[in-house]
Design a protein around this motif. Sequence first.
Motif, PDB file in Angstrom:
ATOM      1  N   PRO A   1      42.575  14.725   3.808  1.00 12.55           N
ATOM      2  CA  PRO A   1      42.174  16.019   3.652  1.00 12.55           C
ATOM      3  C   PRO A   1      42.740  16.830   4.842  1.00 12.55           C
ATOM      4  CG  PRO A   1      40.349  14.967   2.997  1.00 12.55           C
ATOM      5  CD  PRO A   1      41.200  14.051   3.515  1.00 12.55           C
ATOM      6  N   ILE A   2      42.768  16.200   6.184  1.00 11.64           N
ATOM      7  CA  ILE A   2      43.382  16.817   7.318  1.00 11.64           C
ATOM      8  C   ILE A   2      44.847  16.644   7.180  1.00 11.64           C
ATOM      9  CG2 ILE A   2      43.543  16.802   9.786  1.00 11.64           C
ATOM     10  CD1 ILE A   2      40.559  16.001   9.971  1.00 11.64           C
ATOM     11  N   GLU A   3      45.314  15.924   6.886  1.00 15.51           N
ATOM     12  CA  GLU A   3      46.887  15.804   6.653  1.00 15.51           C
ATOM     13  C   GLU A   3      47.476  16.671   5.680  1.00 15.51           C
ATOM     14  OE1 GLU A   3      49.224  13.951   8.770  1.00 15.51           O
ATOM     15  OE2 GLU A   3      47.128  13.887  10.041  1.00 15.51           O
ATOM     16  N   ILE A   4      46.575  16.768   4.483  1.00 14.54           N
ATOM     17  CA  ILE A   4      47.212  17.827   3.368  1.00 14.54           C
ATOM     18  C   ILE A   4      46.896  19.227   4.032  1.00 14.54           C
ATOM     19  CG2 ILE A   4      46.378  18.530   1.237  1.00 14.54           C
ATOM     20  CD1 ILE A   4      45.461  15.728   0.582  1.00 14.54           C
ATOM     21  N   TYR A   5      46.015  19.427   4.553  1.00 13.04           N
ATOM     22  CA  TYR A   5      45.661  21.085   5.119  1.00 13.04           C
ATOM     23  C   TYR A   5      46.694  21.177   6.155  1.00 13.04           C
ATOM     24  CZ  TYR A   5      43.674  24.618   8.039  1.00 13.04           C
ATOM     25  OH  TYR A   5      43.404  25.975   8.508  1.00 13.04           O
TER      26      TYR A   5
ATOM     27  N   SER B   1      49.901  20.177   6.124  1.00 12.22           N
ATOM     28  CA  SER B   1      51.244  20.145   5.380  1.00 12.22           C
ATOM     29  C   SER B   1      50.874  21.595   4.757  1.00 12.22           C
ATOM     30  CB  SER B   1      51.538  18.907   4.596  1.00 12.22           C
ATOM     31  OG  SER B   1      52.194  19.367   3.632  1.00 12.22           O
ATOM     32  N   GLN B   2      50.132  21.861   3.921  1.00 14.55           N
ATOM     33  CA  GLN B   2      49.864  22.933   2.972  1.00 14.55           C
ATOM     34  C   GLN B   2      49.900  24.247   3.862  1.00 14.55           C
ATOM     35  OE1 GLN B   2      45.959  23.284   1.130  1.00 14.55           O
ATOM     36  NE2 GLN B   2      47.082  24.304  -0.743  1.00 14.55           N
ATOM     37  N   ALA B   3      49.231  24.264   5.024  1.00 10.77           N
ATOM     38  CA  ALA B   3      49.075  25.355   5.851  1.00 10.77           C
ATOM     39  C   ALA B   3      50.132  25.531   7.119  1.00 10.77           C
ATOM     40  CB  ALA B   3      47.606  25.703   6.541  1.00 10.77           C
TER      41      ALA B   3
ATOM     42  N   SER C   1      51.628  15.412  -3.899  1.00 12.94           N
ATOM     43  CA  SER C   1      52.324  16.816  -4.196  1.00 12.94           C
ATOM     44  C   SER C   1      52.550  17.440  -2.691  1.00 12.94           C
ATOM     45  CB  SER C   1      51.329  17.738  -4.811  1.00 12.94           C
ATOM     46  OG  SER C   1      51.253  17.643  -6.067  1.00 12.94           O
ATOM     47  N   HIS C   2      51.651  16.871  -1.664  1.00 11.79           N
ATOM     48  CA  HIS C   2      51.677  17.428  -0.310  1.00 11.79           C
ATOM     49  C   HIS C   2      52.184  16.419   0.636  1.00 11.79           C
ATOM     50  CE1 HIS C   2      49.309  21.289  -1.504  1.00 11.79           C
ATOM     51  NE2 HIS C   2      48.582  20.453  -2.215  1.00 11.79           N
TER      52      HIS C   2
ATOM     53  N   LEU D   1      38.809  21.646   2.798  1.00 14.17           N
ATOM     54  CA  LEU D   1      40.257  21.352   2.893  1.00 14.17           C
ATOM     55  C   LEU D   1      40.919  20.718   1.819  1.00 14.17           C
ATOM     56  CD1 LEU D   1      40.448  20.259   6.830  1.00 14.17           C
ATOM     57  CD2 LEU D   1      40.617  22.406   5.868  1.00 14.17           C
ATOM     58  N   LEU D   2      40.218  19.645   1.313  1.00 16.16           N
ATOM     59  CA  LEU D   2      40.701  19.115   0.084  1.00 16.16           C
ATOM     60  C   LEU D   2      40.673  19.960  -1.152  1.00 16.16           C
ATOM     61  CD1 LEU D   2      41.896  16.323  -0.948  1.00 16.16           C
ATOM     62  CD2 LEU D   2      39.693  15.527  -1.138  1.00 16.16           C
TER      63      LEU D   2
END
Length: 478
Positions: free
Chosen positions: A422-426, A428-430, A107-108, A86-87
């Motif tokens: 990593p989970i929060e970034i995923y 947000s990104q997805a 960024s995310h 994910l990261l």
Amino acid sequence: MAEKDVINYSHSIDIEHETHHPSKFVDDDGRPRRTGTLVTGSAHIVTAVIGSGVLSLAWAIAQLGWVAGPAVLMAFSVITLYTSTLLADGYRSHGARNYTYMDVVRSHLGGLKVHLCGLAQYGNLVGVTIGYTITASISMVAVKRSNCFHRHGHDNITCTISSYPFMIIFAAIQVVLSQIPNFHKLWWLSIVAAVMSFAYSSIGVGLSIARVAGGAHVRTSLTGTSVGLDLSGSDKIWQSFKAIGDIAFAYAYSTVLVEIQDTLKSEPPENKVMKKASLVGVSTTTLFYMLCGCVGYAAFGNDAPGNFLTGFGFYEPFWLIDLANICIAIHLIGAYQVFAQPLFGFVEKLCSEKWPENKFITTEHAIDIPFVGTYGISFFRLVWRTAYVIVTAVIAMIFPFFNDFLGLLGAASFFPLTVYFPIEIYISQAKIPKHSFRWICLKVLTWACFLVSLVAAVGSVQGLVQHVKAFKPFKTQS
């Protein structure tokens, strides 16, 4: 968002990335062209993951037993591999590179989370370098003690040696290596360190197998150490918590994942190569961890030492013990740099941005080194990195508690850096919808890992408190 949409999103990142055409010497953003490959990326990961944590796994399995021990080890492996993928996808945002973990979070996610990430990441990097100073010195001491035991007998009380001179030796080596300008120049050191990690892990497993084959009579059980026979009920709880922290520390490499990914070539896409490198690195280390932990427990049972190579569960052949501990020391020399370089780079970038006109900070002087070539030296880098190495060595001398220190580091870093961000970034990104099934599953995983990290931290703090009460700084000997 449906699975198909997530795949399309990741693919769009790769397509946008592939439209850039870097020149021979620079990347698409004008920075010096990267040369990292799957091999060097995997070497960095193995160097970062197979660290001093592997040495305490036999002890950790002994606290948890045949059922919970391997299960916890495998659970941390799967979680680490999943969140690292994910990261890896967060490395680029809208086609632009994020050079550090903090840049990815900025960024995310943005806002306060950027500062929390920096605090967790760089605080952990400081802790790891202190931990590696402790561990390397213990291994150096073990070489000298092994020879002493071989000459004078295993019960000789004169084979008591201070670890402090060896911490100073380790620090002196790091002062020199710390002048390597940046992470991109470390590939050769990581490959050497990775080879060393395989060597000492293999020796440890081999000696454990020989001990089991030799008919060693040890007590093992499905639940590990026995209440009443080995320790009290409360101690069993604390030791189990610390064991979970030790296992978490054994997988702590997300701290430097983005920095490792930033060494990879722009083609093929970095996220694809990084996922393969993570799979290679984590799978390889999990195999070694299972062997070291389980075979070590089979060899020593509930009396497994906290460090199964330096705790003198083995005395002979002494030369092989010496070789294993030399390999540990060499590996940790490289691993120290893998974890220290992101911190060095962060501070130097911060200072150059804050004082761009200061020649002491920004100027590099070219020096010709025989057989090496021209090397750029910065007096600021020399002073700051030397001071950092000295400070971490002094702290290591004050608090040389191996297992408790590892457990606390593992607990403090695993949840925020390996799981939460990593989970929060995923998410947000997805653009995963709130309260959707996937969102709920990710949040359950987050909270479960938070609780595990919390109990591990509590167990490690309790152990540190007990050691500090009876400890006299600069007087403890091995």
